[in-house]
Structure formats: structure tokens, C-alpha cells
Design a protein around this motif. Structure first.
Motif, short mmCIF file in Angstrom:
data_model
loop_
_atom_site.label_atom_id
_atom_site.label_comp_id
_atom_site.label_asym_id
_atom_site.label_seq_id
_atom_site.Cartn_x
_atom_site.Cartn_y
_atom_site.Cartn_z
N GLY A 45 0.81 -1.22 0.00
CA GLY A 45 0.00 0.00 0.00
C GLY A 45 0.84 1.26 0.00
N CYS A 46 1.91 1.27 0.75
CA CYS A 46 2.79 2.44 0.79
C CYS A 46 3.49 2.65 -0.55
N GLU A 47 3.91 1.58 -1.14
CA GLU A 47 4.58 1.69 -2.44
C GLU A 47 3.63 2.27 -3.48
N LYS A 48 2.39 1.81 -3.47
CA LYS A 48 1.39 2.33 -4.40
C LYS A 48 1.12 3.81 -4.17
N ARG A 49 1.01 4.19 -2.91
CA ARG A 49 0.64 5.57 -2.57
C ARG A 49 1.81 6.54 -2.64
N PHE A 50 2.94 6.12 -2.12
CA PHE A 50 4.05 7.05 -1.90
C PHE A 50 5.30 6.75 -2.71
N GLY A 51 5.32 5.61 -3.40
CA GLY A 51 6.49 5.25 -4.18
C GLY A 51 7.66 4.77 -3.33
N THR A 52 7.39 4.51 -2.06
CA THR A 52 8.42 4.02 -1.14
C THR A 52 7.73 3.24 -0.02
N HIS A 53 8.49 2.41 0.66
CA HIS A 53 7.95 1.65 1.78
C HIS A 53 9.10 1.24 2.70
N LYS A 54 8.74 0.64 3.83
CA LYS A 54 9.71 0.13 4.78
C LYS A 54 9.60 -1.39 4.79
N ASP A 55 10.71 -2.06 4.70
CA ASP A 55 10.71 -3.52 4.68
C ASP A 55 10.83 -4.15 6.07
N ILE A 56 11.03 -3.35 7.09
CA ILE A 56 11.16 -3.88 8.45
C ILE A 56 10.15 -3.20 9.37
N HIS A 57 9.84 -3.87 10.47
CA HIS A 57 8.83 -3.33 11.38
C HIS A 57 9.33 -2.15 12.20
N LYS A 62 6.09 5.13 12.75
CA LYS A 62 6.53 6.50 12.49
C LYS A 62 6.47 6.82 10.99
N PHE A 63 6.92 5.88 10.19
CA PHE A 63 6.90 6.02 8.73
C PHE A 63 5.47 6.31 8.26
N LEU A 64 4.51 5.55 8.78
CA LEU A 64 3.11 5.73 8.40
C LEU A 64 2.58 7.08 8.89
N ARG A 65 2.91 7.44 10.10
CA ARG A 65 2.44 8.73 10.65
C ARG A 65 3.00 9.91 9.85
N GLU A 66 4.24 9.81 9.44
CA GLU A 66 4.85 10.88 8.65
C GLU A 66 4.14 11.07 7.31
N ARG A 67 3.39 10.09 6.91
CA ARG A 67 2.66 10.15 5.64
C ARG A 67 1.14 10.29 5.86
N ASN A 68 0.80 10.74 7.07
CA ASN A 68 -0.60 10.97 7.45
C ASN A 68 -1.47 9.73 7.35
N GLU A 69 -0.90 8.59 7.65
CA GLU A 69 -1.63 7.32 7.67
C GLU A 69 -1.79 6.86 9.13
N GLU A 70 -2.41 7.72 9.92
CA GLU A 70 -2.57 7.48 11.36
C GLU A 70 -3.33 6.18 11.65
N ASP A 71 -4.41 5.93 10.90
CA ASP A 71 -5.19 4.71 11.14
C ASP A 71 -4.35 3.45 10.96
N MET A 72 -3.51 3.45 9.95
CA MET A 72 -2.66 2.28 9.71
C MET A 72 -1.56 2.18 10.75
N ALA A 73 -1.05 3.32 11.20
CA ALA A 73 -0.03 3.31 12.26
C ALA A 73 -0.63 2.72 13.54
N ILE A 74 -1.86 3.12 13.85
CA ILE A 74 -2.54 2.59 15.04
C ILE A 74 -2.80 1.10 14.88
N ALA A 75 -3.28 0.70 13.70
CA ALA A 75 -3.57 -0.72 13.45
C ALA A 75 -2.32 -1.57 13.61
N PHE A 76 -1.21 -1.12 13.01
CA PHE A 76 0.02 -1.88 13.13
C PHE A 76 0.51 -1.90 14.58
#
Length: 114
Positions: A45-57, A62-76
Motif C-alpha cells: 500500500g505504501c509503495e502504491k501511494r508514496f512510491g516508497t515503503h519500509k521492509d522492516i517493522h 513512524k513512517f506511516l504517521r509521517e505520511r498521514n496514515e494514522e489509522d494504519m499506524a494505530i492498526a500496526f
């Protein structure tokens, strides 16, 4: 890993989760697989949206929050907390499987959006 590889891996892990659930497998193992599966869906999902992602937990919330994906940050974060309790602390099963599957479904829907 490229986006398509992440989605294929996530779908393969999901099949293993479904198999373990049908066989009433170990809750700790199911939680671990859900955790890993969610990371692949989030990467996709991050790759589709932002062209980048994190491969480790580490740092993923923080990575998700920096991209305004608070719901996904909370879920993870929920999965991370449940995972620690199941893997390290051996807390009771309760509704653990239902909860992690609910969170995984939310993450999966998010990954396929857009």
C-alpha cells in the motif's frame, strides 16, 4: 522487494493463516503470521501511494504517521502489542485471533484502495 512481490507474499501468508485457523493452530503462530502478512500489505500500500515503503517493522509506525496514515499506524501498533503479549508473554487467547484478523482485514482493505 517490489510492490508486486509484497502482495504475492502477503497473499501466500494469508493462505497459511487460513489453514492454521481451520486446523485450530497455535495462537502465537497465527499472530506471528498475521503480523508478517500485515507488513507485506502495508509495504504494498505504501509503495502504491508514496512510491516508497519500509521492509522492516522497526519505525514502521513512524513512517506511516509521517505520511498521514494514522489509522494504519494505530492498526500496526495494535498488532505489535498483541504480538509481544502472545510471543513473549504468553497472555491468554481470549479474542486474540478475532482481533488480529479484524486488524489484518482493515490493513488489507487499505492496501488495495486507490
Amino acid at each position: 522487494m517490489k510492490a508486486e512481490s509484497h502482495i504475492k507474499r502477503a497473499e501466500n501468508i494469508k493462505k497459511s493463516i487460513d489453514l492454521l485457523i481451520s486446523e485450530e493452530g497455535d495462537v502465537g503462530s497465527i499472530v506471528e503470521l498475521v503480523y508478517g502478512c500485515s507488513m507485506h500489505y502495508l509495504s504494498y500500500g505504501c509503495e502504491k501511494r508514496f512510491g516508497t515503503h519500509k521492509d522492516i517493522h522497526t519505525g514502521l509506525q513512524k513512517f506511516l504517521r509521517e505520511r498521514n496514515e494514522e489509522d494504519m499506524a494505530i492498526a500496526f501498533g495494535e498488532l505489535d502489542t498483541i504480538r509481544m503479549g502472545r510471543w513473549y508473554g504468553g497472555k491468554g487467547n481470549g479474542e486474540t485471533i478475532s482481533k488480529v484478523l479484524e486488524v489484518l482485514n482493515d490493513i488489507t482493505r487499505w492496501a488495495y484502495e486507490r
